[in-house]
Design a protein around this motif. Structure first.
Motif, PDB file in Angstrom:
ATOM      1  N   MET A 148     -16.164  25.436  23.616  1.00 58.16           N
ATOM      2  CA  MET A 148     -15.986  25.993  22.067  1.00 58.16           C
ATOM      3  C   MET A 148     -17.590  25.936  21.474  1.00 58.16           C
ATOM      4  O   MET A 148     -18.281  25.147  21.751  1.00 58.16           O
ATOM      5  N   GLY A 149     -17.681  26.943  20.775  1.00 57.77           N
ATOM      6  CA  GLY A 149     -18.953  27.031  19.787  1.00 57.77           C
ATOM      7  C   GLY A 149     -18.886  25.988  18.726  1.00 57.77           C
ATOM      8  O   GLY A 149     -17.906  25.146  18.679  1.00 57.77           O
ATOM      9  N   PRO A 150     -19.882  25.790  17.918  1.00 58.35           N
ATOM     10  CA  PRO A 150     -19.786  24.877  16.668  1.00 58.35           C
ATOM     11  C   PRO A 150     -18.781  25.291  15.658  1.00 58.35           C
ATOM     12  O   PRO A 150     -18.736  26.300  15.557  1.00 58.35           O
ATOM     13  N   LEU A 151     -18.143  24.206  15.097  1.00 56.84           N
ATOM     14  CA  LEU A 151     -17.128  24.567  14.166  1.00 56.84           C
ATOM     15  C   LEU A 151     -17.579  24.412  12.713  1.00 56.84           C
ATOM     16  O   LEU A 151     -18.196  23.318  12.307  1.00 56.84           O
ATOM     17  N   ASN A 203     -22.154  24.537   9.630  1.00 55.98           N
ATOM     18  CA  ASN A 203     -21.704  24.542  11.303  1.00 55.98           C
ATOM     19  C   ASN A 203     -23.032  24.161  12.227  1.00 55.98           C
ATOM     20  O   ASN A 203     -23.038  24.709  13.292  1.00 55.98           O
ATOM     21  N   ASP A 204     -23.841  23.593  11.683  1.00 55.49           N
ATOM     22  CA  ASP A 204     -25.055  22.927  12.434  1.00 55.49           C
ATOM     23  C   ASP A 204     -24.299  21.919  13.509  1.00 55.49           C
ATOM     24  O   ASP A 204     -23.396  21.463  13.188  1.00 55.49           O
ATOM     25  N   LEU A 246     -28.398  23.909  17.161  1.00 56.83           N
ATOM     26  CA  LEU A 246     -28.994  22.635  17.350  1.00 56.83           C
ATOM     27  C   LEU A 246     -29.914  22.044  16.314  1.00 56.83           C
ATOM     28  O   LEU A 246     -30.549  22.863  15.689  1.00 56.83           O
ATOM     29  N   LEU A 247     -30.169  20.933  16.145  1.00 55.79           N
ATOM     30  CA  LEU A 247     -30.635  20.430  15.103  1.00 55.79           C
ATOM     31  C   LEU A 247     -32.115  20.285  15.552  1.00 55.79           C
ATOM     32  O   LEU A 247     -32.554  20.377  16.774  1.00 55.79           O
ATOM     33  N   ALA A 293     -19.880  19.504  11.331  1.00 53.96           N
ATOM     34  CA  ALA A 293     -19.007  20.339  10.272  1.00 53.96           C
ATOM     35  C   ALA A 293     -19.044  19.350   9.040  1.00 53.96           C
ATOM     36  O   ALA A 293     -18.824  20.187   7.929  1.00 53.96           O
ATOM     37  N   PHE A 294     -19.303  18.151   8.960  1.00 54.17           N
ATOM     38  CA  PHE A 294     -18.858  17.463   7.821  1.00 54.17           C
ATOM     39  C   PHE A 294     -20.402  16.834   7.455  1.00 54.17           C
ATOM     40  O   PHE A 294     -20.485  16.104   6.457  1.00 54.17           O
ATOM     41  N   GLY A 295     -21.383  17.174   8.068  1.00 57.30           N
ATOM     42  CA  GLY A 295     -22.971  17.021   7.831  1.00 57.30           C
ATOM     43  C   GLY A 295     -23.315  15.377   7.978  1.00 57.30           C
ATOM     44  O   GLY A 295     -23.912  14.878   7.013  1.00 57.30           O
ATOM     45  N   VAL A 296     -22.629  14.708   8.830  1.00 58.12           N
ATOM     46  CA  VAL A 296     -23.171  13.327   9.146  1.00 58.12           C
ATOM     47  C   VAL A 296     -23.487  13.228  10.484  1.00 58.12           C
ATOM     48  O   VAL A 296     -23.349  14.098  11.374  1.00 58.12           O
ATOM     49  N   GLY A 297     -24.309  11.903  10.627  1.00 56.25           N
ATOM     50  CA  GLY A 297     -24.858  12.085  12.228  1.00 56.25           C
ATOM     51  C   GLY A 297     -25.899  13.111  12.301  1.00 56.25           C
ATOM     52  O   GLY A 297     -26.124  13.383  13.688  1.00 56.25           O
ATOM     53  N   ASN A 298     -26.606  13.545  11.607  1.00 59.03           N
ATOM     54  CA  ASN A 298     -27.693  14.668  11.679  1.00 59.03           C
ATOM     55  C   ASN A 298     -28.863  14.377  12.228  1.00 59.03           C
ATOM     56  O   ASN A 298     -29.773  15.163  12.192  1.00 59.03           O
TER      57      ASN A 298
END
Length: 540
Positions: free
Chosen positions: A337-340, A346-347, A465-466, A247-252
């Protein structure tokens, strides 16, 4: 004239050596061990048994608290010995004593034939591999392990991941089937019955999640007249940070890298704990913590205490492998839960590499039956081998149901002796506790990740998912020496500051000072090493 010709020859040779030194070619490292004629004469190259005359192999094996005390009395290894004509002399080492035992053994001249489930670190794999203590596997895998060879061809990212900077492979991996999404994903869970009582839909954004947590705190949902509901509870904060990173775009680039990812703007490798996205995530989690929406003692709670509180029905949400298996009846009220969605979309980033582990099966130079040893291990990369390893024997430990699925027999699931399922299983198999080499597939693996609820939870996340997950990187001996001190300081400081920012003991006004301190701790050199490791991985 003769003297002149000799001089010219020496000059030419020196020039050629200089060119070779400048060419940058990888060192071939240790030689592949020669296989003796007696070994080959006693070996059956296909089928069972593996050897004509019985051989004994000495395994030093890590043992979890869930496993049997005598492996040779388990159905799995008794059956496999009969099949293969190979007897294993098991030296079992409790998981919490593996590090000390490994190091002590490697400092002596008395080695086992195989280190099995001993969690050998990557730096030791390279160090002792280059010394010839651990054998070079490259050609041997292709010659004696057809099942593993086929998987490495099917999943080239796994082969890239197990190849060290010198171009060699020194261990046999644990592979998670990329199609088995449930085992690759960290999943967040929420109380579906509480959502209904609150009249709320499944959270789709971080704002929705916040509103649900706030409503849980303010409502007596368990009906006991007390304000004891815990909106988010777990054994550690890492589960929550893991599922929020997307949700915050880190750890991608996945869960194997707790500090590294790819900069979405430059596509370069990035140390994301100093990025703005990471800061925004900590600000959000700090908001949850400061408003009492996260379990207050989440940094100190004992795992068993947390499990007990979950089983008492106090948690409104959590991150755990399976509420159903850990919380019992109450766990059936949870749904995945689904992706937030957050500032970065929401990736979903809380996924791991199909290359789960590297240090679970290492053959040493003490081994005089290398082809037989590798054939012994290779069977577990086949469908029949995985079935034997995880399920046991049909009609003795498992059956095929009306849908064609494998299921443990009732005597396993409902022990006549009143044992837990894990205690009953330990009489038959040894995979409980993890760390084993082989392949984990949905059809044959019957852990928590195969339950309908966990599979369904994974399906909710799958569309987000990535595309690319990085496995753990491998480093040269020199890089390992430099990284050991750099990582010890940088990672410790980052982890400590994460906790302080979340709990509010360090204000976010100190963020810039924190970033500067990380840079002063040798971040440039640290990132230079990581960049080289990433390049090697991509070029393997």
């Amino acid at each position: 004239m003769k003297k002149g010709r000799n001089s010219l020859f020496l000059i030419i040779m020196a020039f050629m050596l200089m060119l070779a030194a400048c060419s940058g070619e990888k060192s071939s490292g240790p030689e592949t061990p020669e296989i003796g004629e007696k070994e080959l004469e006693n070996l059956n190259t296909t089928g069972m048994p593996i050897v004509k005359n019985q051989v004994t192999l000495k395994f030093m094996a890590g043992k979890s608290a869930l496993s049997a005390d005598n492996y040779n009395e388990t159905l799995l290894w008794k059956t496999y010995e009969e099949m293969t004509n190979i007897h294993i002399d098991w030296e079992l080492v409790p998981f919490d004593g593996r590090d000390e035992k490994r190091n002590l053994t490697l400092s002596t001249s008395t080695l086992p034939d195989v280190f099995y489930t001993m969690a050998m670190p990557n730096e030791d794999l390279l160090k002792y591999g280059q010394q010839g203590i651990f054998i070079k596997m490259n050609d041997l895998i292709e010659e004696y392990m057809p099942n593993l060879t086929a998987l490495l061809e099917q999943y080239p990212e796994v082969k890239k991941g197990i190849t060290f900077p010198d171009g060699n492979i020194y261990s046999i991996p644990t592979i998670y089937d990329p199609e088995f999404k449930s085992v690759l994903l960290t999943k967040a869970w929420i109380r579906k019955d509480w959502l209904e009582k609150l009249g709320k839909e499944m959270p789709k954004t971080i704002g929705d999640f916040y509103e649900y947590l706030k409503a849980v705190k303010e409502t007596d949902l368990n009906g006991n007249g007390k304000n004891d509901e815990i909106p988010y509870g777990a054994t550690a904060i890492s589960g929550l940070t893991g599922v929020l990173k997307g949700a915050f775009g880190v750890g991608n680039k996945g869960a194997k890298h707790a500090y590294l990812d790819e900069d979405p703007d430059t596509r370069d490798i990035r140390f994301y704990p100093i990025s703005e996205g990471y800061k925004e995530m900590l600000v959000f989690i700090n908001k949850l913590y400061s408003e009492g929406l996260i379990q207050e003692n989440i940094y100190t709670i004992d795992a068993n205490q947390s499990y007990s509180m979950g089983a008492e029905g106090l948690y409104g949400s959590t991150v755990i492998s399976s509420p159903e298996t850990i919380y019992g009846k109450v766990g059936e009220n949870f749904t995945g839960m689904g992706p937030l969605e957050g500032p970065a979309g929401n990736d979903y980033y809380a996924s791991t590499s199909p290359l789960a582990h590297m240090g679970g099966f290492i053959v040493t130079n003490a081994n005089k039956n290398i082809p037989a040893t590798l054939r012994w291990m290779d069977y577990f990369y086949s469908e029949d081998g995985a079935k034997l390893f995880f399920l046991g024997i049909e009609n003795e430990t498992f059956e095929v149901d009306e849908n064609g699925d494998f299921q443990y027999l009732d005597k396993i699931k409902n022990s006549p002796e009143g044992l837990t399922m894990e205690q009953e299983l330990s009489k038959y198999i040894t995979w409980l506790g993890g760390g084993y080499p082989g392949i984990v597939r949905e059809a044959t693996f019957k852990g928590a990740e195969s339950l309908p609820a966990t599979v369904e939870a994974a399906e909710k996340l799958e569309p987000n998912l990535l595309d690319e997950i990085w496995p753990s990187f491998t480093y040269t001996v020199e890089e390992n020496k430099k990284l050991s001190s750099l990582q010890a300081d940088i990672h410790k400081y980052v982890d400590e500051m994460q906790d302080k920012f979340i709990t509010g003991t360090e204000p976010f006004s100190k963020w810039d000072a924190y970033v500067e301190q990380v840079k002063k701790m040798g971040l440039e050199e640290y990132m230079s090493i990581q960049n080289e490791a990433l390049k090697r991985y991509k070029n393997n």
